[in-house]
Design a protein around this motif. Structure first.
Motif, PDB file in Angstrom:
ATOM      1  N   ASP A 114      45.592  28.758  26.812  1.00 42.31           N
ATOM      2  CA  ASP A 114      45.479  27.782  27.899  1.00 42.31           C
ATOM      3  C   ASP A 114      46.588  27.899  28.941  1.00 42.31           C
ATOM      4  OD1 ASP A 114      43.167  26.663  27.019  1.00 42.31           O
ATOM      5  OD2 ASP A 114      44.052  24.825  26.241  1.00 42.31           O
ATOM      6  N   ALA A 115      47.599  28.701  28.674  1.00 37.48           N
ATOM      7  CA  ALA A 115      48.704  28.812  29.618  1.00 37.48           C
ATOM      8  C   ALA A 115      48.314  29.697  30.797  1.00 37.48           C
ATOM      9  CB  ALA A 115      49.930  29.388  28.925  1.00 37.48           C
ATOM     10  N   CYS A 116      49.056  29.546  31.875  1.00 39.07           N
ATOM     11  CA  CYS A 116      48.850  30.359  33.086  1.00 39.07           C
ATOM     12  C   CYS A 116      47.390  30.342  33.527  1.00 39.07           C
ATOM     13  CB  CYS A 116      49.313  31.796  32.862  1.00 39.07           C
ATOM     14  SG  CYS A 116      51.086  31.939  32.593  1.00 39.07           S
ATOM     15  N   ALA A 117      46.796  29.179  33.478  1.00 35.20           N
ATOM     16  CA  ALA A 117      45.412  29.052  33.923  1.00 35.20           C
ATOM     17  C   ALA A 117      45.370  29.240  35.434  1.00 35.20           C
ATOM     18  CB  ALA A 117      44.853  27.692  33.544  1.00 35.20           C
ATOM     19  N   TYR A 118      44.790  30.353  35.861  1.00 39.25           N
ATOM     20  CA  TYR A 118      44.678  30.652  37.292  1.00 39.25           C
ATOM     21  C   TYR A 118      43.599  29.738  37.834  1.00 39.25           C
ATOM     22  CZ  TYR A 118      44.874  33.681  41.435  1.00 39.25           C
ATOM     23  OH  TYR A 118      45.048  34.191  42.691  1.00 39.25           O
ATOM     24  N   PHE A 119      43.955  28.467  37.945  1.00 31.63           N
ATOM     25  CA  PHE A 119      42.919  27.472  38.205  1.00 31.63           C
ATOM     26  C   PHE A 119      42.614  27.398  39.684  1.00 31.63           C
ATOM     27  CE2 PHE A 119      40.525  23.534  37.570  1.00 31.63           C
ATOM     28  CZ  PHE A 119      39.816  23.913  36.447  1.00 31.63           C
ATOM     29  N   HIS A 120      41.646  28.205  40.031  1.00 29.61           N
ATOM     30  CA  HIS A 120      41.104  28.232  41.388  1.00 29.61           C
ATOM     31  C   HIS A 120      39.602  28.030  41.220  1.00 29.61           C
ATOM     32  CE1 HIS A 120      39.421  29.850  45.079  1.00 29.61           C
ATOM     33  NE2 HIS A 120      40.601  29.721  45.632  1.00 29.61           N
ATOM     34  N   ALA A 121      39.135  26.846  41.494  1.00 28.58           N
ATOM     35  CA  ALA A 121      37.696  26.566  41.314  1.00 28.58           C
ATOM     36  C   ALA A 121      36.926  27.465  42.267  1.00 28.58           C
ATOM     37  CB  ALA A 121      37.408  25.098  41.594  1.00 28.58           C
ATOM     38  N   HIS A 122      36.256  28.452  41.703  1.00 29.07           N
ATOM     39  CA  HIS A 122      35.654  29.507  42.499  1.00 29.07           C
ATOM     40  C   HIS A 122      34.166  29.275  42.689  1.00 29.07           C
ATOM     41  CE1 HIS A 122      35.381  30.561  38.265  1.00 29.07           C
ATOM     42  NE2 HIS A 122      34.273  31.208  38.557  1.00 29.07           N
ATOM     43  N   VAL A 123      33.619  29.939  43.662  1.00 25.96           N
ATOM     44  CA  VAL A 123      32.193  29.801  43.944  1.00 25.96           C
ATOM     45  C   VAL A 123      31.414  30.815  43.123  1.00 25.96           C
ATOM     46  CG1 VAL A 123      32.632  28.959  46.273  1.00 25.96           C
ATOM     47  CG2 VAL A 123      32.275  31.409  45.904  1.00 25.96           C
ATOM     48  N   PRO A 124      30.120  30.601  42.895  1.00 29.93           N
ATOM     49  CA  PRO A 124      29.305  31.610  42.209  1.00 29.93           C
ATOM     50  C   PRO A 124      29.429  32.965  42.902  1.00 29.93           C
ATOM     51  CG  PRO A 124      28.092  29.560  42.446  1.00 29.93           C
ATOM     52  CD  PRO A 124      29.365  29.383  43.233  1.00 29.93           C
ATOM     53  N   GLY A 125      29.486  34.012  42.086  1.00 30.06           N
ATOM     54  CA  GLY A 125      29.679  35.351  42.610  1.00 30.06           C
ATOM     55  C   GLY A 125      31.117  35.828  42.541  1.00 30.06           C
ATOM     56  N   GLU A 126      32.043  34.931  42.153  1.00 28.50           N
ATOM     57  CA  GLU A 126      33.451  35.293  42.013  1.00 28.50           C
ATOM     58  C   GLU A 126      33.929  35.184  40.567  1.00 28.50           C
ATOM     59  OE1 GLU A 126      35.071  33.860  46.419  1.00 28.50           O
ATOM     60  OE2 GLU A 126      35.411  32.574  44.659  1.00 28.50           O
ATOM     61  N   CYS A 127      33.013  34.986  39.630  1.00 29.42           N
ATOM     62  CA  CYS A 127      33.405  34.651  38.262  1.00 29.42           C
ATOM     63  C   CYS A 127      34.192  35.769  37.572  1.00 29.42           C
ATOM     64  CB  CYS A 127      32.173  34.308  37.427  1.00 29.42           C
ATOM     65  SG  CYS A 127      31.234  32.895  38.048  1.00 29.42           S
ATOM     66  N   ASP A 128      33.942  37.034  37.912  1.00 28.10           N
ATOM     67  CA  ASP A 128      34.621  38.132  37.237  1.00 28.10           C
ATOM     68  C   ASP A 128      35.711  38.756  38.092  1.00 28.10           C
ATOM     69  OD1 ASP A 128      33.120  39.486  39.133  1.00 28.10           O
ATOM     70  OD2 ASP A 128      32.370  41.006  37.733  1.00 28.10           O
ATOM     71  N   HIS A 129      36.156  38.071  39.148  1.00 27.59           N
ATOM     72  CA  HIS A 129      37.165  38.628  40.038  1.00 27.59           C
ATOM     73  C   HIS A 129      38.556  38.519  39.419  1.00 27.59           C
ATOM     74  CE1 HIS A 129      33.969  39.014  42.760  1.00 27.59           C
ATOM     75  NE2 HIS A 129      34.551  38.636  43.889  1.00 27.59           N
ATOM     76  N   LEU A 130      39.384  39.533  39.658  1.00 31.31           N
ATOM     77  CA  LEU A 130      40.784  39.519  39.279  1.00 31.31           C
ATOM     78  C   LEU A 130      41.588  38.765  40.340  1.00 31.31           C
ATOM     79  CD1 LEU A 130      41.147  43.268  38.208  1.00 31.31           C
ATOM     80  CD2 LEU A 130      40.438  41.317  36.798  1.00 31.31           C
ATOM     81  N   SER A 131      42.847  38.487  40.028  1.00 27.85           N
ATOM     82  CA  SER A 131      43.654  37.717  40.974  1.00 27.85           C
ATOM     83  C   SER A 131      43.836  38.444  42.301  1.00 27.85           C
ATOM     84  CB  SER A 131      45.019  37.392  40.365  1.00 27.85           C
ATOM     85  OG  SER A 131      45.744  38.574  40.070  1.00 27.85           O
ATOM     86  N   SER A 132      43.820  39.777  42.271  1.00 30.62           N
ATOM     87  CA  SER A 132      43.965  40.530  43.513  1.00 30.62           C
ATOM     88  C   SER A 132      42.706  40.498  44.359  1.00 30.62           C
ATOM     89  CB  SER A 132      44.327  41.988  43.201  1.00 30.62           C
ATOM     90  OG  SER A 132      43.281  42.615  42.457  1.00 30.62           O
ATOM     91  N   GLU A 133      41.619  39.952  43.801  1.00 31.08           N
ATOM     92  CA  GLU A 133      40.328  39.947  44.482  1.00 31.08           C
ATOM     93  C   GLU A 133      39.891  38.542  44.891  1.00 31.08           C
ATOM     94  OE1 GLU A 133      38.735  43.696  41.711  1.00 31.08           O
ATOM     95  OE2 GLU A 133      38.171  41.628  41.226  1.00 31.08           O
TER      96      GLU A 133
END
Length: 273
Positions: free
Chosen positions: A181-200
């Motif tokens: 649960d740590a370092c949750a890159y919590f950016h509520a994303h839109v459909p189509g971004e579910c598998d994106h890395l932080s650089s994307e």
């Protein structure tokens, strides 16, 4: 299982994932040739946005390990993802990072589906939940490691934990830290971004991370988290991770750029304009 928290890190190899596990906009995605990021997203508290519920499958040359079990609502698709990525190999280890539902709720189903698999981690309470499976539980402590063949899987002390039984993990070959649960890159994303890395994808939203840490970890608003930053910095300096793989949020391939934001998100500092 050996006990060794030294930095025995191997060089990573490069290969192209099969189209089944390439970047498609939805999970699953192979984040390295030997590590599958799977799970699915559920609706977040932000309208029309998604939030991750992730698990990971790591393949060594000799053994395999599943990190977290996934949310029970996602059993059918994640089981298919795992079986496809295994390509006929067995699942040897299952590591629930802690006993909360999204991380351990499918443990029994995985162990029934793979009857040779052993559950590893802080298993102190699991015999109470699954007494018939107790002979297949193996206790792990920070510093223990599993030999997967061409890599070791290290059990790490969790700097920012959820529950008392939380553990983190590290893949010494591809240098991935599995952070629960740590370092949750919590950016509520839109459909189509579910598998994106932080650089994307856009940087994480600090206010969303603070809200998540308040609800998931509970303790950050009651204590000074700054005291933990040195421990986190020392862990990262020793292991030099390429990827941070958490259960809630995208996989981080920019750890140096992102860690200051994670610190602000867990310290509950005021969001700067």
């Amino acid at each position: 299982m050996t006990n060794n928290l030294r930095d025995h890190v191997h060089a990573s190899h490069e290969a192209q994932p099969t189209p089944r596990f390439g970047q498609t906009g939805t999970l699953p995605r192979a984040i390295t040739p030997d590590c599958l990021w799977t799970g699915r997203c559920l609706a977040s508290s932000v309208p029309d946005m998604h939030a991750h519920y992730s698990l990971y499958l790591l393949k060594g040359s000799e053994k395999t390990i599943l990190i977290d079990t996934g949310h029970p609502i996602h059993w059918d698709p994640v089981r298919q993802d795992v079986e496809d990525f295994l390509q006929g190999r067995p699942l040897d280890y299952i590591f629930p990072t802690h006993s909360e539902l999204p991380h351990s709720g499918l443990l029994e189903r995985w162990m029934r589906a793979f009857p040779q698999a052993v559950a590893v981690g802080d298993m102190r309470d699991y015999p109470l939940y699954h007494p018939s499976l107790a002979p297949r539980f193996r206790q792990a402590e920070p510093g223990d490691s599993l030999d997967l063949g061409d890599r070791h899987f290290l059990f790490l002390p969790p700097v920012w934990r959820d529950l008392p039984d939380t553990l983190w993990g590290f893949d010494t070959k591809d240098r991935i830290i599995f952070l629960s649960d740590a370092c949750a890159y919590f950016h509520a994303h839109v459909p189509g971004e579910c598998d994106h890395l932080s650089s994307e994808i856009a940087p994480p939203d600090i206010a969303m991370m603070q809200d998540f840490n308040d609800k998931a970890l509970h303790w950050p608003r009651f204590t000074d988290s700054h005291a933990s930053f040195l421990e986190m910095d020392e862990l990262l300096a020793r292991l030099r991770p390429r990827l941070l793989a958490g259960a809630h949020g995208c996989v981080v391939d920019t750890p140096g750029d992102t860690m200051p934001l994670f610190k602000q998100g867990i310290a509950m500092d005021s969001v700067r304009a």
